[in-house]
Structure formats: structure tokens, C-alpha cells
Motif scaffolding. Structure first.
Motif, PDB file in Angstrom:
ATOM      1  N   THR A  64     -53.951  53.718  24.225  1.00 47.06           N
ATOM      2  CA  THR A  64     -53.427  53.603  25.583  1.00 47.06           C
ATOM      3  C   THR A  64     -53.919  54.788  26.390  1.00 47.06           C
ATOM      4  OG1 THR A  64     -51.401  53.231  26.873  1.00 47.06           O
ATOM      5  CG2 THR A  64     -51.291  54.867  25.121  1.00 47.06           C
ATOM      6  N   ARG A  82     -50.318  50.871  17.976  1.00 48.89           N
ATOM      7  CA  ARG A  82     -50.879  50.178  19.140  1.00 48.89           C
ATOM      8  C   ARG A  82     -49.776  49.450  19.922  1.00 48.89           C
ATOM      9  NH1 ARG A  82     -54.833  47.523  16.782  1.00 48.89           N
ATOM     10  NH2 ARG A  82     -56.566  48.793  17.507  1.00 48.89           N
ATOM     11  N   GLU A  83     -48.904  48.766  19.202  1.00 51.53           N
ATOM     12  CA  GLU A  83     -47.837  48.007  19.868  1.00 51.53           C
ATOM     13  C   GLU A  83     -46.882  48.940  20.611  1.00 51.53           C
ATOM     14  OE1 GLU A  83     -45.915  45.543  17.017  1.00 51.53           O
ATOM     15  OE2 GLU A  83     -47.749  44.438  16.497  1.00 51.53           O
ATOM     16  N   HIS A 101     -48.517  50.701  23.795  1.00 54.46           N
ATOM     17  CA  HIS A 101     -48.671  49.837  24.959  1.00 54.46           C
ATOM     18  C   HIS A 101     -47.383  49.706  25.759  1.00 54.46           C
ATOM     19  CE1 HIS A 101     -52.757  48.534  24.986  1.00 54.46           C
ATOM     20  NE2 HIS A 101     -52.744  48.135  23.738  1.00 54.46           N
ATOM     21  N   THR A 102     -46.255  49.973  25.130  1.00 54.55           N
ATOM     22  CA  THR A 102     -44.973  49.882  25.857  1.00 54.55           C
ATOM     23  C   THR A 102     -44.631  51.165  26.591  1.00 54.55           C
ATOM     24  OG1 THR A 102     -43.567  50.707  24.039  1.00 54.55           O
ATOM     25  CG2 THR A 102     -44.146  48.353  24.023  1.00 54.55           C
ATOM     26  N   VAL A 107     -46.469  52.836  28.882  1.00 51.71           N
ATOM     27  CA  VAL A 107     -47.123  53.071  30.168  1.00 51.71           C
ATOM     28  C   VAL A 107     -46.041  53.466  31.163  1.00 51.71           C
ATOM     29  CG1 VAL A 107     -48.473  52.077  32.033  1.00 51.71           C
ATOM     30  CG2 VAL A 107     -48.954  51.447  29.667  1.00 51.71           C
TER      31      VAL A 107
END
Length: 304
Positions: free
Chosen positions: A167, A292-293, A296-297, A299
């Protein structure tokens, strides 16, 4: 000819760091031990691997060729070990994960919680580590996965590792709520030329980046304090004693603070770094997917 894998590892580290002292520091050995092992390795090979360049050593063409071949061999052996381990245990065992300070609470801790639900036989050990120290920890074997910042300086681009983008993290100006610039939608760093600054420690990513940006914009920052803890740094700003630039992950909301976008500073690129052979381990794959999961949350949006 009998080649010792450990001595080949020393040679691999030398090719990366460039000095006997650097090899000794990374692998926690004495320089004399490293030099002795290199002499033994040359005897095993039966040819010269090093040559003098002034007061320093450098690899001969044969030495560089051996590094390439030995790296391939070591990676292959590590891959075999990983596959055997996974065949017997599956997604289980210990994975050591390192990350920079502002990533620990919002990303790494949430990742561990997620993995505890999905892979209860997986044991995660976390280590807080500065970005500039992270790849060394990876090569030393102190960590299996590193969450770090790609500074676009090439330090992450080595044949031994894989870099997985996760990210981006926006850099923000942080000022006291009563600051004159708090009413602006975007605060240029130059707007704060006459202010006192709270900075990270010298030698750290932000401790070097922020003063460099200030100089690019024509002024030397007046330093009011340097802090390794972002919580302390934010408290200093909230008290009206300074201004700062922090990544959004670190610039958490708190009373007395205003966060604003700035210009001239690129977003941080957050990546996971893994030694290539470990990409065959099911446990490592599971950790990277969870990172990764979660990343991405995270941001971060900036309030007005």
C-alpha cells in the motif's frame, strides 16, 4: 573440492556490503574470523577470490561468479527445506515479522489477530525495526518477513529478495489546532519556515527526509525536539511547541492537532520483503496475504 555453505554465505554478504568489517558486523563475528574464513575458502576453491584495491578488498571475476552460483545453490537448498517443512506441518510454526514503528499497531498487530483466526497453528513473533535496518535483519535471519518503506534508493533491489508492494502511506503536515496554517486545505512545507519543528531521530527515514525537504524549499528547520516515539512527538505538537511532517499511519487523530496534505513529498510506498526461497513456504505466503489485506484497509483520509 568441498564447499562449505557457511563460508559461501560470508562471500554473499561481502558482495553486498563490500567490506570485511561490514560482513563481521552483519553476522556478529570478528573481522579476523571473517578474513580467516575467506582464506580457507580460497584454499577450498584453489584460486584467488579477492584482490586489493588500495586499502580495500574487492572480488575477482572468479569471486563474483562464485557469489552468483553459490546464491543459486543456497536458495535452492533453502527452498527444499521449506517444502519439506510445509509437507510435514502445513501452515504452522514460527514466522518472525519485522516492521517500522508506525506500522506495528495499525498493520502488524491487526495482521497477527487475523492470522490467529485463520491459521491458529501459526506463531507470529513481531519485531519493531527501522526501515534502514530491516534488510540487514532479513539477511541475518532475524526476520522472515519485513514490512518496510521503499525509499527508491535501490537498497531493496538485490537478487536474494523479493519485494511485494502492499500500500502507500501519505505524508502529512501536522500543526497545533490554533496554528495560523490550520485553516489551509493544503500546507506547503515552506509555509512553516519560521516555525519550530519536532523531528524523528537523526539517521532514521523521517529524521533525514524532513530536514532535506526543508532545505530544498529554502530554509533550515529550527529544531525544537527529536523523538523516537511518534506519540511523544504528536504530544509536543499538540502542546503548541512545534510542527511536524509525519506519515498518515503515524499521524493519528488527537485533540489539539490538525493534519493536512502537503506538496513536494511523495507518498511512502510500503512493501513486504522476503528472501526468495521463503516464498515457497505456505506459512510465509499466508503472512504476506494477511499483510496485504490489512494494509489495504489502512488508507487514511484527512479530515477538514
Amino acid at each position: 573440492m568441498t564447499l562449505n555453505p557457511w563460508r559461501l554465505r560470508l562471500l554473499d554478504v561481502f558482495e553486498r556490503v563490500g567490506t570485511v568489517r561490514g560482513v563481521a558486523a552483519e553476522l556478529m563475528l570478528s573481522p579476523s574470523t571473517v578474513s580467516q574464513q575467506f582464506s580457507v575458502l580460497e584454499k577450498e576453491i584453489g584460486t584467488q577470490l579477492f584482490e586489493r584495491a588500495g586499502r580495500s578488498l574487492r572480488l575477482t571475476p572468479t569471486g563474483r561468479m562464485l557469489v552468483d552460483k553459490a546464491r543459486d545453490l543456497r536458495d535452492h537448498l533453502d527452498s527444499i527445506e521449506a517444502e519439506i517443512r510445509d509437507a510435514s506441518s502445513g501452515i504452522a510454526g514460527l514466522v518472525r515479522v519485522g516492521g517500522f514503528p508506525s506500522s506495528v499497531e495499525p498493520i502488524l498487530i491487526d495482521t497477527v489477530r487475523s492470522l490467529q483466526r485463520t491459521h491458529p497453528r501459526l506463531d507470529i513473533e513481531l519485531r519493531e525495526i527501522e526501515p534502514r535496518e530491516s534488510t540487514t535483519a532479513l539477511h541475518q535471519g532475524l526476520c522472515d518477513v519485513i514490512l518496510t518503506v521503499d525509499e527508491h534508493d535501490g537498497t531493496l533491489l538485490t537478487p536474494a529478495v523479493s519485494v511485494i508492494p502492499l500500500t502507500t502511506d501519505r505524508l502529512l503536515v501536522v500543526v497545533p489546532e490554533a496554528h495560523r496554517a490550520a485553516a489551509l486545505d493544503v500546507i506547503p512545507v515552506s509555509e512553516l519556515a519560521d516555525d519550530r519543528w519536532a523531528l524523528d531521530l537523526p539517521g532514521t527515514y523521517l529524521g533525514e527526509l524532513v530536514p532535506r525537504q526543508c532545505r530544498l524549499e529554502g530554509f533550515e528547520p529550527i529544531v525544537a525536539g527529536r523523538f523516537s516515539s511518534y506519540a511523544v512527538l504528536l504530544a509536543h505538537v499538540a502542546a503548541g511547541l512545534s510542527v511536524a511532517v509525519l506519515p498518515a499511519l503515524a499521524a493519528i487523530r488527537r485533540p489539539g492537532l490538525v493534519r493536512r496534505p502537503t506538496v513536494g513529498l511523495d507518498d511512502r510506498r510500503i512493501v513486504a520483503v522476503v528472501r526468495r526461497p521463503n516464498l515457497n513456504r505456505q506459512a510465509i505466503i499466508a503472512v504476506i496475504e494477511a499483510l496485504r489485506e490489512v494494509a489495504h484497509t489502512k488508507v487514511v483520509t484527512v479530515e477538514r
